[in-house]
Design a protein around this motif. Structure first.
Motif, PDB file in Angstrom:
ATOM      1  N   VAL A 471       0.873  -1.215   0.066  1.00  0.00           N
ATOM      2  CA  VAL A 471       0.093  -0.018  -0.052  1.00  0.00           C
ATOM      3  C   VAL A 471       0.831   1.271   0.105  1.00  0.00           C
ATOM      4  N   LEU A 472       1.871   1.250   0.706  1.00  0.00           N
ATOM      5  CA  LEU A 472       2.791   2.658   0.845  1.00  0.00           C
ATOM      6  C   LEU A 472       3.541   2.645  -0.530  1.00  0.00           C
ATOM      7  N   LEU A 473       3.911   1.548  -1.146  1.00  0.00           N
ATOM      8  CA  LEU A 473       4.648   1.520  -2.221  1.00  0.00           C
ATOM      9  C   LEU A 473       3.813   2.209  -3.498  1.00  0.00           C
ATOM     10  N   GLY A 474       2.214   2.006  -3.416  1.00  0.00           N
ATOM     11  CA  GLY A 474       1.405   2.428  -4.218  1.00  0.00           C
ATOM     12  C   GLY A 474       0.976   3.513  -4.161  1.00  0.00           C
ATOM     13  N   GLY A 475       1.383   4.373  -3.098  1.00  0.00           N
ATOM     14  CA  GLY A 475       0.777   5.699  -3.004  1.00  0.00           C
ATOM     15  C   GLY A 475       1.791   6.673  -3.888  1.00  0.00           C
ATOM     16  N   ASP A 476       1.116   8.065  -4.075  1.00  0.00           N
ATOM     17  CA  ASP A 476       1.844   9.056  -4.935  1.00  0.00           C
ATOM     18  C   ASP A 476       2.885   9.511  -4.027  1.00  0.00           C
ATOM     19  N   GLN A 477       3.933   9.909  -4.719  1.00  0.00           N
ATOM     20  CA  GLN A 477       4.901  10.611  -3.837  1.00  0.00           C
ATOM     21  C   GLN A 477       5.796  11.411  -4.802  1.00  0.00           C
ATOM     22  N   LEU A 478       6.389  12.794  -4.219  1.00  0.00           N
ATOM     23  CA  LEU A 478       7.275  13.644  -5.138  1.00  0.00           C
ATOM     24  C   LEU A 478       8.501  13.480  -4.103  1.00  0.00           C
ATOM     25  N   LEU A 479       9.483  13.273  -5.028  1.00  0.00           N
ATOM     26  CA  LEU A 479      10.765  13.365  -4.092  1.00  0.00           C
ATOM     27  C   LEU A 479      11.866  13.961  -4.706  1.00  0.00           C
ATOM     28  N   LEU A 480      12.482  14.960  -3.978  1.00  0.00           N
ATOM     29  CA  LEU A 480      13.492  15.994  -4.715  1.00  0.00           C
ATOM     30  C   LEU A 480      14.676  15.472  -3.848  1.00  0.00           C
ATOM     31  N   VAL A 481      15.714  15.335  -4.610  1.00  0.00           N
ATOM     32  CA  VAL A 481      17.188  14.972  -3.785  1.00  0.00           C
ATOM     33  C   VAL A 481      18.206  16.034  -4.615  1.00  0.00           C
ATOM     34  N   HIS A 482      18.630  16.983  -3.627  1.00  0.00           N
ATOM     35  CA  HIS A 482      19.570  18.128  -3.972  1.00  0.00           C
ATOM     36  C   HIS A 482      20.908  18.026  -3.548  1.00  0.00           C
ATOM     37  N   GLN A 483      21.785  17.967  -4.390  1.00  0.00           N
ATOM     38  CA  GLN A 483      23.180  17.946  -4.157  1.00  0.00           C
ATOM     39  C   GLN A 483      24.146  19.404  -4.561  1.00  0.00           C
ATOM     40  N   GLY A 484      24.327  20.165  -3.910  1.00  0.00           N
ATOM     41  CA  GLY A 484      25.103  21.537  -4.101  1.00  0.00           C
ATOM     42  C   GLY A 484      26.362  21.493  -3.643  1.00  0.00           C
ATOM     43  N   GLU A 485      27.116  20.372  -3.087  1.00  0.00           N
ATOM     44  CA  GLU A 485      28.275  20.563  -2.456  1.00  0.00           C
ATOM     45  C   GLU A 485      29.449  19.459  -3.148  1.00  0.00           C
ATOM     46  N   GLN A 518      19.722   3.971  -7.778  1.00  0.00           N
ATOM     47  CA  GLN A 518      19.717   3.524  -6.575  1.00  0.00           C
ATOM     48  C   GLN A 518      18.188   4.158  -5.752  1.00  0.00           C
ATOM     49  N   LEU A 519      17.768   5.308  -6.066  1.00  0.00           N
ATOM     50  CA  LEU A 519      16.474   5.857  -5.724  1.00  0.00           C
ATOM     51  C   LEU A 519      15.261   4.893  -6.146  1.00  0.00           C
ATOM     52  N   ALA A 520      15.564   4.578  -7.454  1.00  0.00           N
ATOM     53  CA  ALA A 520      14.318   3.633  -8.192  1.00  0.00           C
ATOM     54  C   ALA A 520      14.499   2.231  -7.286  1.00  0.00           C
ATOM     55  N   GLN A 521      15.735   1.607  -6.963  1.00  0.00           N
ATOM     56  CA  GLN A 521      15.580   0.313  -6.245  1.00  0.00           C
ATOM     57  C   GLN A 521      15.129   0.613  -4.776  1.00  0.00           C
ATOM     58  N   SER A 667      15.760  22.561   0.836  1.00  0.00           N
ATOM     59  CA  SER A 667      16.411  21.165   0.844  1.00  0.00           C
ATOM     60  C   SER A 667      17.701  21.385   1.703  1.00  0.00           C
ATOM     61  N   GLY A 668      18.281  22.478   1.923  1.00  0.00           N
ATOM     62  CA  GLY A 668      19.702  22.549   2.467  1.00  0.00           C
ATOM     63  C   GLY A 668      20.839  22.295   1.228  1.00  0.00           C
ATOM     64  N   SER A 669      21.824  22.446   1.795  1.00  0.00           N
ATOM     65  CA  SER A 669      22.880  22.566   0.585  1.00  0.00           C
ATOM     66  C   SER A 669      23.118  21.117   0.002  1.00  0.00           C
ATOM     67  N   SER A 670      22.790  20.188   0.806  1.00  0.00           N
ATOM     68  CA  SER A 670      22.845  18.697   0.313  1.00  0.00           C
ATOM     69  C   SER A 670      21.501  18.156   1.276  1.00  0.00           C
ATOM     70  N   GLY A 671      20.390  17.647   0.541  1.00  0.00           N
ATOM     71  CA  GLY A 671      19.328  17.049   1.219  1.00  0.00           C
ATOM     72  C   GLY A 671      18.545  16.742   0.448  1.00  0.00           C
ATOM     73  N   ALA A 672      17.122  16.429   1.049  1.00  0.00           N
ATOM     74  CA  ALA A 672      15.995  15.850   0.084  1.00  0.00           C
ATOM     75  C   ALA A 672      14.587  16.321   0.759  1.00  0.00           C
ATOM     76  N   LEU A 673      13.650  16.466  -0.272  1.00  0.00           N
ATOM     77  CA  LEU A 673      12.286  16.888   0.243  1.00  0.00           C
ATOM     78  C   LEU A 673      11.289  15.748  -0.166  1.00  0.00           C
ATOM     79  N   THR A 674      10.395  15.505   0.615  1.00  0.00           N
ATOM     80  CA  THR A 674       9.407  14.732   0.226  1.00  0.00           C
ATOM     81  C   THR A 674       7.851  15.019   0.532  1.00  0.00           C
ATOM     82  N   ALA A 675       6.952  14.618  -0.603  1.00  0.00           N
ATOM     83  CA  ALA A 675       5.684  15.114  -0.402  1.00  0.00           C
ATOM     84  C   ALA A 675       4.707  13.670  -0.887  1.00  0.00           C
ATOM     85  N   PRO A 676       3.987  13.299   0.125  1.00  0.00           N
ATOM     86  CA  PRO A 676       3.012  12.231  -0.183  1.00  0.00           C
ATOM     87  C   PRO A 676       2.103  12.705  -1.103  1.00  0.00           C
TER      88      PRO A 676
END
Length: 676
Positions: A471-485, A518-521, A667-676
């Protein structure tokens, strides 16, 4: 003491709790003290000895390069100083060897942590190796070149095997003697063995030691007790010397040594007690080993063999043809234990596979069943020919021919199984709490002596955990991964809808592609529906991206990936270009709509009203959320506030000294944000 496993198991539990509660941290004299709390790099001078040969900067940390092959380009190696460890990074790899004493100077910094738990970061990798800093070397001075006979012996064995039989067959045979941690195996071979569930065949472990010890004790049958002890102890010491003090090797050596002493003293050893004592002793000596994935997998697999393999073998023998009547054909006596061993090991390591990798090799049991007749003669033959490789190298090539045929069969088996449909189930990495509940359910099913009611409850718990995870895998999600360092800024925007996913990436380089994989897996996505690459620089390895996604849209002949008004879509996932001269996009994720402004040009284009009227109206009305890939200037800030999105994501740190407006997240200089 060993007649009852209760005491060693209680000791092991106490050590596990102590090691888990005590986080990994540097010693007082670690090179980290030279940074003195500074955030950026600092000039530093370090002196010590190298813990291994250098490895290529992009290689797995355990894959040491053979000395005869040499390394071109960047490389890295761990340096042991008087107070701790630091990883040395070279832009051009010098000729260095394990054990050499060096003095280096350069820029010392903290390694970057992973921006998201699903990604592997340098900080986490080095912390497991006891290192908390990285030094970019500018000047190098070799102080000493001490003799390293053990490391030289490993290099000689690996090099001569590979020269005589090739990188695949020779590398496989060398790994059966030395373990894959010290043999430069091809990446494709490692990947195929992992997908087929045969990685344990490449890693020095209890199986390899048991084969060696069994052969030595068989040769010493009829000799005196002390002679057999000396022969067995020598075999154990040789195995440890060649394979190195890896957690799985140390565990096998401790258990083998204790079992050997008890066997020759006429006492019966309890395997569970031996395992408990061995693991407790290891963790008392090196608590950091608890965080090592190899240690965890080795301990779990051994526990499964000790507790489950024999009852499972008996149950299988009764259910196979003729087993219940006692007139079973000859092959039942072979098939039952041959099936019980891989099934027991697979079941007990399954929770760790899910927790750390999010994949399950579906054909591991049949692959191990087919590989079992090959592994024992291959291991014994490789160990015997290792002696020939050192003492009589001119005889190695002709003697390797029959063993090379067996090695080729094992390689073909691994390649064939890895190429089967659904060879790996992309289950995604479950929440740790779900893994814990699943482990309890699994124990209730596999431990012997439990009643039907408890097994029914365990099965119900396991089914409930599986349903909740799906059920958790089937939910909608937006994931941002930022790396600025540490280089150009990279953004990966992953949209997931009902178990499928799509990707928008601001970079098309190989590093971004590997991280997307890696994120997809980790999220249980076998393949992206589509991937949109916004990098004007063409991908160096386009095959990497085509393997990740069903459709890849990128720059071509200088033209933007999508023209204004064009869409890239799959069911429930779509992105639409809003302008001709920028990357302004409108993302549709199920019922959610996001305005994507990945760079300053797209932000300026959106503000100036250069987007087509229909697209601009659609974006203004539908985009309840906005992603901004750059820090907004004051005028941009006011325009975004006027738009009034429900939420706004900002790549990078927020404005210094000022709180973010309500609904804004950085996100910070290197981080991630997630929205369900």
């Amino acid at each position: 003491m060993l007649r009852s496993p209760l005491l060693p198991l209680l000791l092991l539990l106490a050590v596990l709790v102590q090691a888990q509660l005590r986080p990994l941290q540097p010693a007082a004299g670690d090179p980290l003290r030279l940074l003195a709390g500074a955030d950026g790099p600092q000039p530093a001078l370090l002196q010590g000895h190298l813990l291994s040969d250098p490895v290529a900067a992009g290689a797995a940390p355990s894959a040491q390069a053979a000395a005869h092959a040499g390394l071109a380009g960047p490389c890295r190696v761990l340096l042991q100083t008087a107070g701790g460890r630091s990883e040395l990074s070279f832009s051009t790899c010098p000729a260095l060897r394990e054990g050499w004493g060096v003095r280096v100077s350069g820029q010392l910094r903290r390694p970057r942590p992973a921006p998201h738990p699903l990604l592997a970061g340098p900080a986490e990798r080095l912390a497991r190796q006891g290192s908390w800093t990285r030094l970019t070397v500018e000047q190098l001075e070799v102080l000493s070149r001490p003799a390293t006979p053990i490391a030289d012996l490993r290099r000689i064995i690996a090099a001569r095997f590979m020269a005589a039989a090739g990188p695949e067959q020779g590398g496989l045979l060398a790994a059966l003697v030395l373990g894959s941690a010290v043999v430069p195996l091809p990446a494709e071979l490692r990947a195929d063995f992992r997908v087929a569930g045969l990685s344990h065949a490449l890693a020095a472990s209890g199986f390899h030691l048991s084969v060696l010890l069994g052969a030595v004790l068989a040769l010493g049958r009829g000799l005196g007790r002390w002679t057999r002890l000396a022969l067995g102890g020598g075999a154990i010491a040789l195995f440890l010397m060649l394979a190195g003090a890896q957690p799985s090797v140390v565990r096998a050596v401790l258990m083998g040594a204790i079992a050997l002493v008890l066997l020759e003293s006429g006492r019966r050893a309890r395997p569970l007690g031996l395992l408990g004592l061995s693991l407790a002793g290891m963790l008392l000596l090196r608590p950091a080993w608890l965080h090592d994935v190899g240690f965890q997998l080795s301990a779990a697999a051994t526990a499964g063999l000790v507790l489950t393999a024999r009852p499972l073998e008996q149950a299988l023998a009764q259910r196979l043809p003729g087993g219940a009547s006692g007139s079973a054909p000859w092959w039942v006596g072979w098939l039952a234990p041959a099936l019980a061993v891989p099934v027991a090991a697979s079941l007990w390591t399954l929770p760790l596979q899910l927790l750390h990798f999010g994949v399950v090799p579906l054909y591991a049991v049949p692959a191990n069943l087919l590989a079992a007749p090959l592994l024992t003669p291959l291991t014994l033959g490789a160990m015997a020919l290792a002696v020939v490789a050192v003492l009589l190298p001119f005889l190695l090539a002709p003697l390797l021919v029959p063993l090379g045929w067996l090695a080729l069969l094992l390689l073909q088996l691994a390649h064939a199984v890895a190429g089967l449909p659904m060879a790996q189930w992309q289950s995604g990495r479950p929440l740790p709490l779900l893994v814990l509940l699943f482990t309890l359910a699994l124990l209730g099913l596999v431990l012997p002596g439990l009643g039907r009611r408890r097994r029914f409850l365990a099965a119900s718990l396991g089914l409930g955990v599986l349903v909740l995870h799906l059920v958790l895998l089937g939910g909608d999600q937006l994931l941002l991964v930022h790396q600025g360092e540490g280089g150009p800024a990279r953004d990966l925007l992953l949209a997931r809808h009902r178990g499928r996913a799509a990707l928008v990436s601001t970079r098309a380089d190989g590093f971004s592609c590997r991280q997307a994989g890696q994120l997809a897996q980790g999220l249980g996505v076998a393949r992206f529906d589509w991937a949109l690459l916004l990098d004007p620089v063409a991908a160096v390895d386009p095959a990497c991206w085509s393997n990740q996604a069903g459709r890849v849209v990128a720059y071509g002949d200088g033209a933007a990936p999508l023209a204004a008004g064009q869409r890239l879509a799959s069911r429930g996932l779509a992105v639409q270009a809003l302008a001709m001269d920028s990357h302004a996009l409108l993302l549709h994720l199920g019922r959610q709509h996001w305005l994507l402004l990945p760079d300053r040009q797209s932000l300026a284009s959106w503000r100036s009203g250069q987007t087509p009227t229909a697209a601009k109206a659609s974006a203004g009305k539908a985009a309840e959320s906005v992603w901004l890939g750059v820090r907004p200037r004051p005028a941009d800030h006011r325009a975004l506030l006027a738009l009034g999105p429900r939420q706004l994501w900002l790549s990078g740190p927020g404005p210094a000294g000022a709180p973010l407006p309500r609904g804004w997240r950085a996100s910070g200089s290197s981080g991630a944000l997630t929205a369900p």
